[in-house]
Design a protein around this motif. Structure first.
Motif, PDB file in Angstrom:
ATOM      1  N   LYS A  44      -1.137   9.187  -2.101  1.00 28.65           N
ATOM      2  CA  LYS A  44      -1.788   8.432  -3.165  1.00 28.65           C
ATOM      3  C   LYS A  44      -0.737   8.129  -4.220  1.00 28.65           C
ATOM      4  N   GLN A  45      -0.742   6.911  -4.678  1.00 32.32           N
ATOM      5  CA  GLN A  45       0.302   6.505  -5.616  1.00 32.32           C
ATOM      6  C   GLN A  45      -0.299   6.314  -7.011  1.00 32.32           C
TER       7      GLN A  45
ATOM      8  N   MET B 161       0.847  -1.189   0.000  1.00 28.05           N
ATOM      9  CA  MET B 161       0.000   0.000   0.000  1.00 28.05           C
ATOM     10  C   MET B 161       0.885   1.243   0.000  1.00 28.05           C
TER      11      MET B 161
ATOM     12  N   PRO C  76      -7.017   7.435 -13.957  1.00 25.33           N
ATOM     13  CA  PRO C  76      -6.810   6.011 -14.214  1.00 25.33           C
ATOM     14  C   PRO C  76      -7.502   5.548 -15.500  1.00 25.33           C
ATOM     15  N   GLY C  77      -6.832   4.669 -16.211  1.00 22.51           N
ATOM     16  CA  GLY C  77      -7.384   4.121 -17.450  1.00 22.51           C
ATOM     17  C   GLY C  77      -6.288   3.799 -18.441  1.00 22.51           C
ATOM     18  N   SER C  78      -6.705   3.324 -19.588  1.00 22.26           N
ATOM     19  CA  SER C  78      -5.764   3.012 -20.673  1.00 22.26           C
ATOM     20  C   SER C  78      -6.069   3.941 -21.848  1.00 22.26           C
TER      21      SER C  78
ATOM     22  N   THR D 281       2.414   3.628 -17.011  1.00 20.28           N
ATOM     23  CA  THR D 281       3.249   2.892 -17.977  1.00 20.28           C
ATOM     24  C   THR D 281       2.992   3.510 -19.345  1.00 20.28           C
TER      25      THR D 281
ATOM     26  N   VAL E 288      -6.998   2.440   2.074  1.00 26.64           N
ATOM     27  CA  VAL E 288      -8.420   2.189   2.339  1.00 26.64           C
ATOM     28  C   VAL E 288      -8.627   2.288   3.838  1.00 26.64           C
TER      29      VAL E 288
ATOM     30  N   TYR F 154       0.668   4.793 -10.840  1.00 28.75           N
ATOM     31  CA  TYR F 154       1.598   4.002 -11.658  1.00 28.75           C
ATOM     32  C   TYR F 154       1.275   4.282 -13.121  1.00 28.75           C
TER      33      TYR F 154
ATOM     34  N   SER G  66      -1.044   3.660 -19.754  1.00 26.87           N
ATOM     35  CA  SER G  66      -2.015   3.211 -18.753  1.00 26.87           C
ATOM     36  C   SER G  66      -1.707   3.900 -17.431  1.00 26.87           C
ATOM     37  N   ILE G  67      -2.741   4.230 -16.704  1.00 22.09           N
ATOM     38  CA  ILE G  67      -2.561   4.860 -15.392  1.00 22.09           C
ATOM     39  C   ILE G  67      -3.389   4.085 -14.362  1.00 22.09           C
ATOM     40  N   ILE G  68      -2.732   3.721 -13.277  1.00 27.26           N
ATOM     41  CA  ILE G  68      -3.419   3.083 -12.155  1.00 27.26           C
ATOM     42  C   ILE G  68      -3.137   3.949 -10.928  1.00 27.26           C
ATOM     43  N   SER G  69      -4.143   4.125 -10.126  1.00 27.43           N
ATOM     44  CA  SER G  69      -3.914   4.868  -8.871  1.00 27.43           C
ATOM     45  C   SER G  69      -4.243   3.955  -7.693  1.00 27.43           C
ATOM     46  N   GLN G  70      -3.586   4.230  -6.589  1.00 27.68           N
ATOM     47  CA  GLN G  70      -3.834   3.445  -5.384  1.00 27.68           C
ATOM     48  C   GLN G  70      -3.779   4.354  -4.169  1.00 27.68           C
ATOM     49  N   ALA G  71      -4.777   4.214  -3.327  1.00 28.25           N
ATOM     50  CA  ALA G  71      -4.822   5.015  -2.103  1.00 28.25           C
ATOM     51  C   ALA G  71      -5.117   4.101  -0.929  1.00 28.25           C
TER      52      ALA G  71
END
Lengths: 509, 178
Positions: free
Chosen positions: A281-282, A275, A386-388, A286, A455, A284, A448-453
């Motif tokens: 907030k992260q 995490m 986030p998305g492609s 690519t 929880v 990623y 592509s972008i992914i986010s992670q926060a």
């Protein structure tokens, strides 16, 4: 209507590491309707267990082939006139010497030749001399033998020569623990015999394993009822325990505990999802530079430069160049293939809407003289949604207003990095009016972008396979409950120490 | 643990200039957080001849199940297209790499391939008449985004990948992908 055949007795098989004589067997017997005694007030104040059930269970412990006598056996073997065979004489001596006290639970050992052996010890022999087969056909075996599906040794041995019996090496030896419910007169004379087998243990001497019928159980959780073969209960419950006198048992237990701890640690490591730090907030990202098309020169590479806003932390390489690619022509269109992958890991404070990344691309050609020329610039703002995505970026390059001068300079001198400050691509108002911009080619991108926060505040343990999303929502609460239980256990341990000090002190001072 | 299913096929290769049969070795590369629990992440397609559209259909099925404890190191597909000539010789005619999208659903991905080009005229002549190609000693360079502009390459055709991606439990760990 609700009558059904309730049988919780299942057999168990155990491989023995050591000799069967090291086996310790325990039978716990208690009346079925035992009285539950509530704890007294004094018990609670002394810090003992809060609810303690009255321990009415009778525990009998014995070893393999240890003979325990019932009352009628004691009566029988006391009189030497009833003892004919060697074992019977032996029993007589034991009873005479030890002043044996009979109990409700007694044993039949292998020498008694009383009860059957497992089915597979029965050797089928179709010969004329196989008396066993004929006895079975004539229904001469006793009733207990038929219950267990085997033949009694007692009747079989009747027709065998006494000398031949010890010569045959037996594959199985048996021992039976029996409950005696016989009726006796006041002076201990038998009125009628009534007994039931609680436990049968068969030992395979060839392969050194035992078969238990029924298997080990718990008196509290799964007690066996003492009942006849027809299922008539006798008002008692019992449990079977077995102990292998294994010296290395403790070491094995320690080893298993260590292994379990290690496994648990490894599992925890595996199960913990990575995490981002708390309050962050992260993202990623690519990014793939796929192809370039419609440029002039044959050999082309692309230089990229990514500008990250100040409020975003990034440790990745933000500047670089793809390989130099020679064009291939598809349907009259030149194409340069790259497939260059960039990966960015970005850290942003939560609650801040991050500004887009600025991606500057510069397509540069190289000729066979080793001169490098800028073929085109391109700019892409990458919003962290986030998305492609994929995009074809048109490229332009600055050129002098005088076309002849521009072409001459480009042909003879070449030159790359025509724009020193790439920000002019992002902010067109900074452009110099003395230049024109010429469209050259396109660059294809995919990203592509992914986010992670985080929880919640607790890091929720991952759900087990098969759990529903609803149960997953409760995992945070479960984690809190676990922590509470741990704290409670720690408190209990601490209070226990204190009570020992308070009540168990020697009073040296 | 979050899970990613990759279901689909390595469909075809197109626009490769070679006239020999083509086959492809593929490998899914993922970071240390990722573990394959079923399926084979590496493999090789059949060898197929070009049709009239200069396309080789492989239709090689893919079925890989990953579990992960972090989104870092999202899986990538590395392809290595080789040709097989009429006398049984084979050499590499294309390297390619693509990042798998992070969005669930059907994706049709074109992987553009390239191969290190011959640096001198003798190599070109030899390759033209005898076949063969330059190969990478360390194929990691294909999927690492390192500075590699000194590597001179020849652009090749494309490999087409059709995949369905299924994502599970990612949202429970605060991951947004769409």
């Amino acid at each position: 209507m609700n009558d059904f055949n309730h049988c919780n007795k299942v057999p168990g098989v155990y491989w023995l590491k050591k000799d069967v004589r090291d086996l310790q067997i325990k039978i716990k017997l208690k009346p079925q309707d035992g009285i539950m005694s509530l704890p007294k007030f004094e018990d609670c104040t002394k810090g003992t267990s809060i609810l303690k059930l009255e321990n009415t269970a009778e525990e009998i412990s014995f070893k393999w082939q240890e003979k325990l006598f019932s009352l009628w056996e004691v009566q029988r073997y006391t009189d030497i006139h009833n003892c004919i065979t060697d074992p019977e004489l032996n029993y007589h001596e034991i009873i005479e010497n030890l002043e044996y006290k009979p109990s409700k639970i007694f044993t039949y050992v292998d020498e008694d030749c009383y009860l059957p052996l497992p089915i597979d010890c029965k050797k089928k022999n179709n010969g004329v001399l196989n008396l066993d087969l004929y006895l079975e056909k004539l229904n001469l075996n006793d009733a207990v033998g038929r219950i267990f599906g085997g033949d009694t040794i007692s009747t079989t041995l009747l027709f065998k020569s006494e000398e031949n019996i010890p010569m045959e090496k037996k594959e199985w030896t048996a021992m039976h623990v029996v409950f005696d419910n016989s009726e006796y007169t006041e002076d201990s004379h038998l009125i009628y015999k009534q007994e039931v087998t609680l436990l049968s243990i068969y030992h395979n001497t060839t392969h050194n394993y035992i078969v238990m019928m029924p298997d080990v159980n718990s008196l509290e959780l799964n007690p066996y009822a003492v009942e006849t073969a027809e299922g008539v209960p006798w008002g008692y419950q019992y449990a079977v325990e077995i102990e292998f006198d294994d010296e290395c048992g403790e070491e094995l237990l320690m080893l298993l505990k260590k292994l379990y701890k290690r496994w648990e640690r490894k599992q925890r490591h595996l199960l913990n999802f990575v995490m981002p730090p708390v309050g962050k907030k992260q993202y990623y990202v690519t990014l793939e530079i796929l192809t370039a098309t419609e440029f002039d020169m044959d050999n082309l590479y692309i230089e990229f430069d990514i500008q990250v806003p100040e409020d975003i932390e990034c440790t990745n390489v933000l500047h670089g160049r793809t390989h130099t690619s020679e064009a291939v022509t598809f349907d009259g269109t030149k194409q340069w293939s790259y497939g260059h992958i960039l990966e960015l890991s970005l850290l942003v404070n939560t609650g801040i809407e991050p500004a887009p990344l600025k991606l500057f691309l510069e397509a540069i050609s190289s000729d066979w003289w080793g001169r490098h020329r800028t073929e085109g610039y391109s700019y892409l703002p990458i919003t962290l949604e986030p998305g492609s995505y994929s995009k074809e970026l048109p490229c332009t390059r600055p050129e002098e207003l005088d076309v002849v001068e521009a072409e001459s300079r480009r042909f003879f001198l070449g030159g790359c990095h025509l724009i020193k400050d790439l920000n002019v691509l992002a902010e067109p108002q900074l452009r110099d009016a003395n230049y024109t911009y010429k469209s050259t080619g396109t660059i294809n991108l995919r990203w592509s972008i992914i986010s992670q926060a985080q929880v919640g505040t607790l890091t929720a343990p991952p759900p087990q396979p098969g759990t529903s999303t609803a149960s997953a929502l409760l995992l945070g609460a479960e984690a809190a409950l676990k922590k509470y239980k741990k704290a409670r256990a720690r408190l209990a341990a601490a209070t226990k120490d204190l009570s020992e000090v308070a009540y168990g002190g020697t009073g040296d001072g | 643990m979050a899970e990613l299913h990759i279901l689909g096929q390595l469909h075809c290769a197109s626009n490769f200039q070679d006239k020999s049969s083509l086959f492809c070795r593929y490998s899914f590369q993922a970071g240390p957080n990722w573990t394959v629990i079923s399926g084979c992440p590496e493999g090789q397609t059949v060898s197929g001849k070009l049709d009239y559209e200069k396309t080789v259909i492989w239709a090689h099925p893919l079925d890989i199940h990953y579990v992960t404890k972090g989104v870092q190191g999202w899986p990538k597909l590395l392809v290595q297209v080789s040709c097989l000539d009429s006398i049984g010789r084979s050499w590499i005619v294309g390297y390619g790499c693509c990042n798998l999208p992070a969005v669930p659903g059907l994706h049709n991905i074109h992987v553009n391939c390239w191969v290190p080009s011959s640096t001198c005229i003798t190599d070109r002549i030899r390759q033209y008449f005898l076949g063969g190609s330059h190969q990478l000693i360390q194929s990691d360079i294909v999927n690492l985004g390192l500075n590699r502009f000194k590597l001179k390459t020849q652009s090749k055709g494309t490999v087409q990948l059709q995949v369905n991606l299924l994502l599970r439990n990612f949202s429970q760990f605060g991951v947004e992908y769409k």
